[in-house]
Design a protein around this motif. Structure first.
Motif, PDB file in Angstrom:
ATOM      1  N   PRO A 259      23.482  76.709  71.136  1.00 30.78           N
ATOM      2  CA  PRO A 259      22.647  77.203  70.161  1.00 30.78           C
ATOM      3  C   PRO A 259      21.413  77.988  70.949  1.00 30.78           C
ATOM      4  CG  PRO A 259      23.148  74.815  69.696  1.00 30.78           C
ATOM      5  CD  PRO A 259      23.927  75.172  71.207  1.00 30.78           C
ATOM      6  N   PRO A 260      21.384  79.107  70.236  1.00 30.97           N
ATOM      7  CA  PRO A 260      20.255  79.943  70.722  1.00 30.97           C
ATOM      8  C   PRO A 260      18.902  79.386  71.209  1.00 30.97           C
ATOM      9  CG  PRO A 260      21.475  81.051  69.350  1.00 30.97           C
ATOM     10  CD  PRO A 260      21.889  79.870  68.970  1.00 30.97           C
TER      11      PRO A 260
ATOM     12  N   ALA B 295      24.429  82.667  79.558  1.00 33.53           N
ATOM     13  CA  ALA B 295      24.595  81.770  78.255  1.00 33.53           C
ATOM     14  C   ALA B 295      25.639  82.317  77.301  1.00 33.53           C
ATOM     15  CB  ALA B 295      23.376  81.331  77.439  1.00 33.53           C
ATOM     16  N   VAL B 296      26.825  81.883  76.982  1.00 39.38           N
ATOM     17  CA  VAL B 296      27.629  82.480  76.114  1.00 39.38           C
ATOM     18  C   VAL B 296      27.276  81.887  74.622  1.00 39.38           C
ATOM     19  CG1 VAL B 296      30.191  82.582  75.051  1.00 39.38           C
ATOM     20  CG2 VAL B 296      29.472  82.482  77.466  1.00 39.38           C
ATOM     21  N   ILE B 297      26.838  83.033  74.071  1.00 41.52           N
ATOM     22  CA  ILE B 297      26.185  82.585  72.368  1.00 41.52           C
ATOM     23  C   ILE B 297      26.814  83.390  71.465  1.00 41.52           C
ATOM     24  CG2 ILE B 297      24.109  82.516  70.838  1.00 41.52           C
ATOM     25  CD1 ILE B 297      22.558  82.063  73.549  1.00 41.52           C
TER      26      ILE B 297
ATOM     27  N   PHE C 276      22.957  80.683  65.077  1.00 45.93           N
ATOM     28  CA  PHE C 276      22.731  81.977  65.496  1.00 45.93           C
ATOM     29  C   PHE C 276      21.717  82.902  65.019  1.00 45.93           C
ATOM     30  CE2 PHE C 276      24.629  86.363  65.856  1.00 45.93           C
ATOM     31  CZ  PHE C 276      24.904  86.503  67.044  1.00 45.93           C
ATOM     32  N   ALA C 277      21.044  82.545  63.793  1.00 43.42           N
ATOM     33  CA  ALA C 277      20.097  83.240  63.230  1.00 43.42           C
ATOM     34  C   ALA C 277      18.752  83.207  64.168  1.00 43.42           C
ATOM     35  CB  ALA C 277      19.727  82.718  61.936  1.00 43.42           C
ATOM     36  N   ASP C 278      18.625  82.045  65.012  1.00 42.47           N
ATOM     37  CA  ASP C 278      17.425  81.942  66.019  1.00 42.47           C
ATOM     38  C   ASP C 278      17.591  82.952  67.254  1.00 42.47           C
ATOM     39  OD1 ASP C 278      16.380  79.974  64.442  1.00 42.47           O
ATOM     40  OD2 ASP C 278      17.546  78.417  65.589  1.00 42.47           O
TER      41      ASP C 278
END
Length: 308
Positions: free
Chosen positions: A55-56, A78-80, A88-90
């Motif tokens: 999570p970001p 980091a794989v995001i 993901f919205a963060d």
């Protein structure tokens, strides 16, 4: 007792300390099926600390932890992606805050054409994370729309439609480390044939054709790392010619290895006992290869032996 509320991105960064100088963050993102996992493996091989499907918002405390602990790791990848769902919205806010803190942040975006992505998903028989029970192409379209701004912001964009996993790795090495040849790390070690052939070498060189310093009384107790021994070995007939030829052969092989996604090469140089000739020649060969921009390390397998 009062109910706990989730911490916002702003609050998380407000509690974070300034990162260590030189700390880097690489965000690996892009289309599902475009090769993010393979890219992560390649970066890990290059020495990056890699985390997947994070999570970001968790990037903030992770960067803080890695810098506050005086860790020797200064590169975080980091794989995001959209697998983190609502988190993901963060991402946009997290990236902005990292930049405000002075963290060098780069974005690697992996892409591929729709038809290639469809074939890849069909081959692994897994649904697209945004498919939601509908058509695969609809999930791909939704992901493209969601990632559009991120792709425009990316520092490195690689289309993997026509790339094998090895070609992708080679492209990444070139993008991250410069020349393709420079992406190959070389380790040279000396050894003694009387103690056995090494089983982990890509190349084995035999320098027993050179005069042995062991038979020179004033050199016998020295090693190839001592200047008198090195001078004796390198001044011997054939030493220079051998190094000239071997240097060219290794340099040619390294170029080919880099193109074939082989980024670590081990060269063994042997003499009878691994004390004099092989040690001196290993050091001389390493110096020559470094002039080609290669990263070269050297070790001596037999120097610490008690039974020599």
């Amino acid at each position: 007792m009062a109910a706990l509320r989730p911490t916002t991105v702003t609050e998380t960064f407000a509690n974070a300390s300034a990162p260590a100088e030189g700390f880097e963050v690489m965000l690996i993102t892009g289309m599902s099926g475009a090769g993010r996992s393979h890219a992560a493996h390649a970066l890990e091989d290059m020495g990056w600390y890699v985390v997947d499907n994070m999570p970001p918002k968790l990037l903030v405390p992770l960067v803080d932890m890695m810098t506050a602990s005086q860790s020797t790791v200064h590169r975080l990848a980091a794989v995001i992606d959209v697998r983190s769902r609502a988190y993901f919205a963060d991402l946009s806010a997290v990236l902005s805050h990292l930049e405000d803190l002075g963290v060098r942040t780069r974005i690697l975006f992996l892409d591929a054409s729709d038809d290639v992505l469809i074939k890849r998903f069909e081959s692994v028989r897994r649904p697209h994370p945004l498919q939601h029970g509908g058509r695969l192409i609809d999930g791909i379209a939704a992901e493209r729309e969601l990632l559009g701004n991120l792709k425009e912001r990316a520092d490195i964009v690689i289309d993997t439609s026509k790339l094998s996993i090895h070609q992708l790795s080679t492209k990444l090495y070139t993008a991250m480390m410069g020349s393709t040849q420079g992406s190959v790390s070389v380790h040279i070690f000396s050894f003694g044939f009387k103690y056995g052939l090494p089983i982990d070498a890509d190349f084995v060189a035999d320098v027993r054709f050179l005069p042995n310093p062991f038979w020179v009384p004033e050199l016998r107790e020295m090693t190839g790392r001592d200047r008198p021994v090195a001078d004796y070995v390198l001044a011997s007939d054939g030493a220079g010619e051998f190094l000239d030829a071997y240097e060219k052969a290794i340099e040619l092989a390294v170029r080919g290895y880099a193109k074939e996604d082989k980024h670590y090469v081990t060269i063994a140089v042997g003499c009878t006992g691994g004390q004099h000739r092989s040690v001196a020649m290993s050091e001389a060969l390493a110096e020559r290869l470094r002039r080609h921009g290669l990263s070269v390390t050297v070790s001596a397998r037999e120097l610490d032996r008690q039974d020599k």
